[in-house]
Design an enzyme around this catalytic site. Structure first.
Site, PDB file in Angstrom:
ATOM      1  N   ASP A  22       0.874  -1.121  -0.019  1.00 21.99           N
ATOM      2  CA  ASP A  22      -0.026   0.064   0.020  1.00 21.99           C
ATOM      3  C   ASP A  22       0.943   1.164  -0.020  1.00 21.99           C
ATOM      4  O   ASP A  22       1.984   1.620   1.003  1.00 21.99           O
ATOM      5  CB  ASP A  22      -0.905  -0.080   1.343  1.00 21.99           C
TER       6      ASP A  22
ATOM      7  N   ASP B 279      -3.221   2.521  -5.736  1.00 19.19           N
ATOM      8  CA  ASP B 279      -2.263   2.899  -4.459  1.00 19.19           C
ATOM      9  C   ASP B 279      -2.122   1.207  -3.982  1.00 19.19           C
ATOM     10  O   ASP B 279      -1.161   1.330  -2.963  1.00 19.19           O
ATOM     11  CB  ASP B 279      -2.202   3.675  -3.786  1.00 19.19           C
ATOM     12  N   GLU B 280      -2.680   0.283  -4.377  1.00 27.53           N
ATOM     13  CA  GLU B 280      -2.507  -1.094  -3.745  1.00 27.53           C
ATOM     14  C   GLU B 280      -2.616  -2.314  -4.607  1.00 27.53           C
ATOM     15  O   GLU B 280      -2.790  -2.275  -5.694  1.00 27.53           O
ATOM     16  CB  GLU B 280      -3.717  -1.244  -2.840  1.00 27.53           C
TER      17      GLU B 280
END
Length: 199
Positions: free
Chosen positions: A6, A101-102
């Protein structure tokens, strides 16, 4: 084992990449048309800037603390996301991009002597290659990997990496310090129901 990577405060971190003068300074990013806050640096969070708060409501904090304010730049965020994911693909044969974003990394079949050291190497290389700080949680399942990832944010001494080993005591130790509402898939109503039933 599965790793969840993350990016920390992703949009704010992207804005800081080209502005070294913003290191240590609170940063917020606003939504389309600058309507509300959609990203906050750690410094902005500590000042009490909430998520999804209308921009006009944070103006007093912006003026008082010199918070840097940015309009969202999705072309930049998309480009930086691709760079992060490309770097992550060096560490696992299978990567599932979960959001901008992960990503989940399937570590099955990867020869790893020490999971913690491997996870910290991923943190080091991604940060070096892209400038984006990340946290990584490693565990036997995706849900537990999410739990492990959250633990990295609360325990800065682990250097961005937390491993929940495939042992009952390791899993129990992690869950014991995790609020039920922080478990992936448990929303507000389920959290309330479970607390009512002492779960």
């Amino acid at each position: 084992m599965i790793a969840l990577v993350d990016c920390n405060n992703f949009y704010a971190s992207c804005e800081r990449l080209f502005r070294p003068d913003l290191k240590g300074r609170p940063v917020i990013v606003l939504s389309n048309n600058d309507g509300c806050v959609i990203a906050r640096s750690e410094e902005a969070k500590q000042l009490g800037v909430g998520m999804a708060v209308p921009a006009h409501e944070v103006e007093p904090l912006v003026k008082k603390h010199g918070i840097a304010v940015f309009s969202s730049n999705y072309a930049l965020y998309g480009d930086m996301s691709r760079r992060v994911m490309a770097t992550l693909s060096m560490f696992a044969p299978e990567i599932e991009v979960y959001s901008i974003d992960e990503a989940f990394l399937n570590l099955a079949g990867v020869e790893i002597k020490h999971l913690s050291a491997y996870a910290q190497e991923i943190v080091k290389v991604v940060t070096k290659n892209t400038g984006i700080p990340i946290g990584i949680g490693v565990a036997p399942t995706k849900t537990l990997a999410k739990v492990a990832n959250r633990l990295t944010k609360r325990n800065l001494h682990v250097k961005g990496a937390w491993v929940i080993h495939n042992k009952p005591e390791s899993i129990e130790d992690a869950l014991r310090v995790t609020p039920i509402g922080d478990v992936w898939g448990i929303g507000w109503s389920h959290k309330k129901l479970m607390k009512t039933n002492r779960i």
